[in-house]
Design a protein around this motif. Structure first.
Motif, PDB file in Angstrom:
ATOM      1  N   PRO A 170       0.819  -1.227   0.000  1.00 14.48           N
ATOM      2  CA  PRO A 170       0.000   0.000   0.000  1.00 14.48           C
ATOM      3  C   PRO A 170       0.849   1.271   0.000  1.00 14.48           C
ATOM      4  O   PRO A 170       0.488   2.251  -0.655  1.00 14.48           O
ATOM      5  N   LEU A 171       1.943   1.256   0.726  1.00 12.62           N
ATOM      6  CA  LEU A 171       2.834   2.419   0.709  1.00 12.62           C
ATOM      7  C   LEU A 171       3.463   2.583  -0.665  1.00 12.62           C
ATOM      8  O   LEU A 171       3.564   3.692  -1.200  1.00 12.62           O
ATOM      9  N   TRP A 172       3.918   1.479  -1.241  1.00 12.42           N
ATOM     10  CA  TRP A 172       4.552   1.541  -2.566  1.00 12.42           C
ATOM     11  C   TRP A 172       3.568   2.051  -3.614  1.00 12.42           C
ATOM     12  O   TRP A 172       3.876   2.949  -4.404  1.00 12.42           O
ATOM     13  N   GLU A 173       2.386   1.478  -3.616  1.00  8.90           N
ATOM     14  CA  GLU A 173       1.408   1.811  -4.661  1.00  8.90           C
ATOM     15  C   GLU A 173       0.850   3.218  -4.504  1.00  8.90           C
ATOM     16  O   GLU A 173       0.340   3.787  -5.475  1.00  8.90           O
ATOM     17  N   SER A 174       0.947   3.781  -3.312  1.00  6.71           N
ATOM     18  CA  SER A 174       0.497   5.166  -3.118  1.00  6.71           C
ATOM     19  C   SER A 174       1.647   6.155  -3.299  1.00  6.71           C
ATOM     20  O   SER A 174       1.475   7.357  -3.031  1.00  6.71           O
ATOM     21  N   GLY A 175       2.793   5.677  -3.758  1.00  3.96           N
ATOM     22  CA  GLY A 175       3.917   6.571  -4.043  1.00  3.96           C
ATOM     23  C   GLY A 175       4.652   7.052  -2.818  1.00  3.96           C
ATOM     24  O   GLY A 175       5.378   8.053  -2.880  1.00  3.96           O
ATOM     25  N   ARG A 176       4.510   6.329  -1.694  1.00  3.60           N
ATOM     26  CA  ARG A 176       5.170   6.747  -0.457  1.00  3.60           C
ATOM     27  C   ARG A 176       6.301   5.802  -0.054  1.00  3.60           C
ATOM     28  O   ARG A 176       6.734   5.795   1.096  1.00  3.60           O
ATOM     29  N   ASP A 205       2.008  11.760   8.201  1.00  2.00           N
ATOM     30  CA  ASP A 205       2.301  12.806   7.212  1.00  2.00           C
ATOM     31  C   ASP A 205       3.535  13.623   7.587  1.00  2.00           C
ATOM     32  O   ASP A 205       4.007  14.430   6.790  1.00  2.00           O
TER      33      ASP A 205
END
Length: 426
Positions: free
Chosen positions: A118-124, A330
């Motif tokens: 989820p972090l990877w796919e959200s660009g984080r 954040d």
């Protein structure tokens, strides 16, 4: 006579006590600018003559430096499936391309990093491959100290994180905190006061009777208040740190936002970091150690061995950490580092020997997700290393400058970082 237990790590790592703590203790023993005070199992390092500490200043952005001790094999975590030498050199332990996650035409992630998708796919989440020391160093002890001093050629024993928190006048031992072990890493050593604790409850005054009340504090203040020299300075710093840590102890211990941490030292340390951030005691920099990644044998495959388990534990702990933080995520950026990488070719014991280049991972706020770095190409030979194309200081300098506004020239003296593009100030 009893046969010695088999071990997967090298003799140097074993001689230092098998653990990262032994290496860190050895590395830190030479630090000359600070003194250390131990309260319970918490440690506060401070300069010999610290100023009087004022009220804590709330932290804005937060940096977490996660050290993967023992030299992790970055090519198992971020697999260069597009380089044919990778599979030629690792016929048994190479990770099949069809099993990789987030695969592009050249790289893919270890399947057990799935909790981080989820972090990877959200660009984080990002990786920077082929990073490391400019000059190969295959000694755990020497490489670890070189990485954390980050000031080659200097005779000063000051860690890069201590220089980072010295960028302005605010000085407090809770500004930079090592969590998970009461032995501060070399990166925290220096003139500015820092703290280290094994867990939140250990950040307390020592005493067999467990008395944390005002009488104990008054007694210690009477004993150390007028003492000159490093011991007095260190004691007063430690008392300030313990006193100002109160809001963290008041934060509920339970993870928030539905987070569930796995069992293990890394998860416990990250849970402590999250709780400390919620306590808002001005902690801007955290260090966390995770190991042992010294896989000379039994690194294994996707079905068995140490790598598949450790990669899974690593990913689950980090995913739980970001979930636990909720909206506070954040503000938080995590960067991973290891003292060196592993050799390209597998050895006879389903493991990998000491090498050079490695991968660094970045997660959280400000990260420009995806694969970064310049791939040098692999050589399938017994002594073949992943060559370094990006000095690890360029990655750290970019994080420190973009997220905390730190000057690369002050944090990494004499070094001119190149742009990596993995972090922004947003």
């Amino acid at each position: 006579m009893t046969a010695a237990e088999p071990r997967s790590c090298c003799a140097e790592y074993a001689a230092a006590g098998i653990s990262r703590r032994g290496l860190l203790r050895a590395a830190g023993a030479a630090a000359a600018l600070s003194t250390t005070s131990v309260f319970g199992s918490a440690v506060v390092s401070t300069s010999f003559a610290p100023p009087a500490f004022g009220a804590v200043r709330p932290a804005g952005r937060v940096l977490v430096v996660l050290s993967m001790r023992g030299a992790v094999d970055g090519m198992s975590l971020v697999v260069p499936h597009g380089d044919p030498a990778y599979y030629a050199a690792r016929p048994r332990i190479g990770i099949p391309a069809e099993r990789l996650l987030a695969k592009d035409g050249f790289f893919g992630l270890h399947p057990n990093l799935a909790p981080l998708l989820p972090l990877w796919e959200s660009g984080r989440m990002a990786s920077v491959h082929a990073t490391g020391l400019a000059v190969p160093n295959r000694s755990h002890f020497a490489a670890m100290e070189a990485v954390e001093d980050a000031d080659p050629g200097s005779r000063e024993r000051v860690g890069w994180l201590n220089r980072l928190i010295a960028r302005d006048a605010y000085d407090h031992p809770l500004r930079a905190v090592g969590v998970g072990t009461s032995t501060p890493p070399t990166s925290l050593y220096g003139a500015r006061a820092t703290s280290a604790y094994r867990d939140v409850k250990s950040m307390a005054l020592a005493g067999a009777d467990g008395d944390q009340g005002p009488r104990r504090r008054r007694s210690l203040q009477t004993m150390w208040g007028g003492v000159d020299g490093p011991l007095g300075a260190g004691a007063r710093s430690a008392m300030a740190a313990v006193a100002d840590f109160g809001p963290v102890r008041a934060v509920p211990e339970q993870a928030q936002h539905g987070a569930t941490y796995p069992r293990g030292d890394l998860a416990s340390a990250l849970a402590g970091v999250a709780r400390t951030i919620r306590g808002d005691v001005g902690a801007e920099v955290f260090t966390v150690d995770h190991g042992d990644w010294d896989h000379h044998s039994d690194l294994g495959t996707l079905e068995w061995g140490s790598m598949q388990k450790m990669a899974g534990d690593f990913a689950q702990a980090l995913a739980a950490f970001f979930t636990d933080l909720g909206p506070l995520a954040d503000r938080v950026t995590v960067v991973t580092i290891s003292e060196f990488g592993r050799r390209t070719r597998e050895n006879a014991n389903y493991g990998l020997d000491h090498g050079h280049g490695n991968v660094m991972l970045l997660l959280g706020a400000g990260v420009n997700g995806g694969y970064h770095g310049r791939w040098p190409g692999l050589t399938d030979s017994s002594d073949g290393d992943l060559l370094v194309t990006t000095d690890y200081r360029s990655v750290l300098a970019e994080v420190a400058a973009a997220r905390l506004g730190a000057s690369p020239a002050q944090t990494f003296p004499g070094f001119s970082p190149e742009s990596v593009g993995a972090v922004s100030s947003l």
